[in-house]
Design a protein around this motif. Structure first.
Motif, PDB file in Angstrom:
ATOM      1  N   ILE A   6     -29.655  -0.661 -21.775  1.00 26.63           N
ATOM      2  CA  ILE A   6     -29.361  -2.071 -21.456  1.00 26.63           C
ATOM      3  C   ILE A   6     -28.878  -2.854 -22.672  1.00 26.63           C
ATOM      4  N   ASP A   7     -28.688  -2.158 -23.786  1.00 22.95           N
ATOM      5  CA  ASP A   7     -28.219  -2.810 -25.018  1.00 22.95           C
ATOM      6  C   ASP A   7     -26.689  -2.729 -25.088  1.00 22.95           C
ATOM      7  N   PHE A   8     -26.035  -3.780 -24.638  1.00 17.34           N
ATOM      8  CA  PHE A   8     -24.578  -3.841 -24.717  1.00 17.34           C
ATOM      9  C   PHE A   8     -24.133  -4.594 -25.969  1.00 17.34           C
ATOM     10  N   ASN A   9     -25.094  -5.049 -26.751  1.00 17.25           N
ATOM     11  CA  ASN A   9     -24.836  -5.749 -28.005  1.00 17.25           C
ATOM     12  C   ASN A   9     -24.412  -4.750 -29.081  1.00 17.25           C
ATOM     13  N   SER A  10     -25.314  -3.851 -29.442  1.00 18.88           N
ATOM     14  CA  SER A  10     -25.020  -2.944 -30.555  1.00 18.88           C
ATOM     15  C   SER A  10     -23.923  -1.949 -30.199  1.00 18.88           C
ATOM     16  N   ARG A  11     -23.932  -1.457 -28.960  1.00 14.27           N
ATOM     17  CA  ARG A  11     -22.896  -0.481 -28.571  1.00 14.27           C
ATOM     18  C   ARG A  11     -21.511  -1.111 -28.624  1.00 14.27           C
ATOM     19  N   TYR A  12     -21.402  -2.335 -28.136  1.00 12.82           N
ATOM     20  CA  TYR A  12     -20.109  -3.018 -28.174  1.00 12.82           C
ATOM     21  C   TYR A  12     -19.669  -3.267 -29.611  1.00 12.82           C
ATOM     22  N   LEU A  13     -20.576  -3.818 -30.429  1.00 15.32           N
ATOM     23  CA  LEU A  13     -20.210  -4.131 -31.809  1.00 15.32           C
ATOM     24  C   LEU A  13     -19.804  -2.878 -32.574  1.00 15.32           C
ATOM     25  N   GLU A  14     -20.566  -1.813 -32.418  1.00 12.94           N
ATOM     26  CA  GLU A  14     -20.235  -0.576 -33.125  1.00 12.94           C
ATOM     27  C   GLU A  14     -18.865  -0.056 -32.682  1.00 12.94           C
ATOM     28  N   HIS A  15     -18.593  -0.147 -31.389  1.00 15.42           N
ATOM     29  CA  HIS A  15     -17.311   0.344 -30.880  1.00 15.42           C
ATOM     30  C   HIS A  15     -16.138  -0.524 -31.364  1.00 15.42           C
ATOM     31  N   VAL A  16     -16.232  -1.836 -31.171  1.00 17.08           N
ATOM     32  CA  VAL A  16     -15.086  -2.695 -31.496  1.00 17.08           C
ATOM     33  C   VAL A  16     -14.837  -2.745 -33.004  1.00 17.08           C
ATOM     34  N   LEU A  17     -15.904  -2.744 -33.800  1.00 16.10           N
ATOM     35  CA  LEU A  17     -15.705  -2.724 -35.254  1.00 16.10           C
ATOM     36  C   LEU A  17     -15.108  -1.387 -35.689  1.00 16.10           C
ATOM     37  N   GLY A  18     -15.602  -0.291 -35.104  1.00 16.18           N
ATOM     38  CA  GLY A  18     -15.043   1.023 -35.403  1.00 16.18           C
ATOM     39  C   GLY A  18     -13.589   1.124 -34.993  1.00 16.18           C
ATOM     40  N   PHE A  19     -13.236   0.510 -33.882  1.00 17.70           N
ATOM     41  CA  PHE A  19     -11.847   0.489 -33.411  1.00 17.70           C
ATOM     42  C   PHE A  19     -10.935  -0.146 -34.461  1.00 17.70           C
ATOM     43  N   MET A  20     -11.478  -1.136 -35.185  1.00 20.46           N
ATOM     44  CA  MET A  20     -10.695  -1.790 -36.245  1.00 20.46           C
ATOM     45  C   MET A  20     -10.842  -1.086 -37.600  1.00 20.46           C
ATOM     46  N   GLY A  21     -11.572   0.031 -37.629  1.00 24.25           N
ATOM     47  CA  GLY A  21     -11.676   0.818 -38.852  1.00 24.25           C
ATOM     48  C   GLY A  21     -12.990   0.688 -39.592  1.00 24.25           C
ATOM     49  N   MET A  22     -13.895  -0.147 -39.111  1.00 28.05           N
ATOM     50  CA  MET A  22     -15.179  -0.362 -39.792  1.00 28.05           C
ATOM     51  C   MET A  22     -16.234   0.555 -39.178  1.00 28.05           C
ATOM     52  N   SER A  23     -16.386   1.732 -39.773  1.00 29.82           N
ATOM     53  CA  SER A  23     -17.292   2.739 -39.212  1.00 29.82           C
ATOM     54  C   SER A  23     -18.634   2.806 -39.933  1.00 29.82           C
ATOM     55  N   ASP A  24     -18.759   2.155 -41.075  1.00 34.94           N
ATOM     56  CA  ASP A  24     -20.023   2.138 -41.827  1.00 34.94           C
ATOM     57  C   ASP A  24     -20.841   0.926 -41.344  1.00 34.94           C
ATOM     58  N   VAL A  25     -21.558   1.118 -40.230  1.00 33.76           N
ATOM     59  CA  VAL A  25     -22.282   0.021 -39.583  1.00 33.76           C
ATOM     60  C   VAL A  25     -23.771   0.343 -39.552  1.00 33.76           C
ATOM     61  N   THR A  26     -24.576  -0.577 -40.067  1.00 42.45           N
ATOM     62  CA  THR A  26     -26.032  -0.445 -40.073  1.00 42.45           C
ATOM     63  C   THR A  26     -26.637  -1.603 -39.305  1.00 42.45           C
ATOM     64  N   PHE A  27     -27.642  -1.312 -38.484  1.00 42.64           N
ATOM     65  CA  PHE A  27     -28.336  -2.358 -37.732  1.00 42.64           C
ATOM     66  C   PHE A  27     -29.727  -2.593 -38.315  1.00 42.64           C
ATOM     67  N   VAL A  28     -30.065  -3.864 -38.443  1.00 35.71           N
ATOM     68  CA  VAL A  28     -31.428  -4.288 -38.748  1.00 35.71           C
ATOM     69  C   VAL A  28     -31.898  -4.985 -37.481  1.00 35.71           C
ATOM     70  N   ALA A  29     -32.858  -4.365 -36.785  1.00 30.25           N
ATOM     71  CA  ALA A  29     -33.210  -4.844 -35.451  1.00 30.25           C
ATOM     72  C   ALA A  29     -34.606  -5.462 -35.382  1.00 30.25           C
TER      73      ALA A  29
END
Length: 194
Positions: A145-168
């Motif tokens: 049910i987490d469409f926040n982190s999955r979306y952000l990781e995908h859209v940022l990666g789509f723009m080339g930003m693949s080094d993504v860390t979450f503090v939850a």
């Protein structure tokens, strides 16, 4: 080091994500920080003029089209100038706040932050570190049910930003003290990894 800080919580006084982004930036050490507060200064939604203008060659854009892209150009320049991007992304109705979506819509520019090639899409914003402070009442990070982190990781990666860390801080309604303690421990790990 340069940091672009994006705050998107509508709560400007007691926001958990704002507190976490404060702590993350303090942990990263000495840096030039550019802050974009999307609650304090809301961004416009994209328009028909904007959508047409982004596809036009720059030299062919009308004055109206250039004006429509001016905010987007500024946001993209901030993004490209940063070494690290720190984003406060609270969960609103299982996803990101509308203010943060407006920022993404304005920086996702074909030929600028991504392009299509014969091998598929290629992100053009490379070499950036992204740290996202996520807070929710009860949407667990990475859950179905987490469409926040999955979306952000995908859209940022789509723009080339693949080094993504979450503090939850993702169980605030259930156990706020433990949730905050876990988030603070994650920030301490960022310090150790730096």
């Amino acid at each position: 080091m340069s940091i672009l800080r994006i705050d998107s919580s509508a709560n400007t006084e007691t926001s958990i994500t704002r507190d976490l982004t404060d702590r993350i930036i303090a942990t990263l050490g000495d840096a030039d920080v550019v802050t974009r507060d999307l609650a304090d200064s809301p961004l416009p939604q994209i328009t028909h003029t904007w959508a047409i203008a982004r596809s036009q060659p720059e030299e062919e854009r009308s004055a109206e089209q250039k004006e429509a892209l001016s905010q987007s150009d500024k946001l993209v320049a901030e993004l490209l100038a940063a070494d690290t991007i720190v984003i406060g992304a609270p969960v609103y109705n299982f996803s990101i706040p509308a203010a943060l979506k407006a920022w993404i819509d304005l920086i996702a520019r074909i030929g600028v932050t991504f392009r299509y090639t014969e091998n598929g899409p290629e992100g053009l914003v490379k070499g950036k570190r992204v740290i996202i402070a996520m807070a929710s009442g009860g949407t667990p990070l990475g859950s179905e049910i987490d469409f926040n982190s999955r979306y952000l990781e995908h859209v940022l990666g789509f723009m080339g930003m693949s080094d993504v860390t979450f503090v939850a801080a993702d169980a605030l309604a259930k156990d706020p003290e433990d949730t905050i303690a876990r988030a603070h421990a994650s920030i301490a790990e960022l310090r150790a990894a730096a």
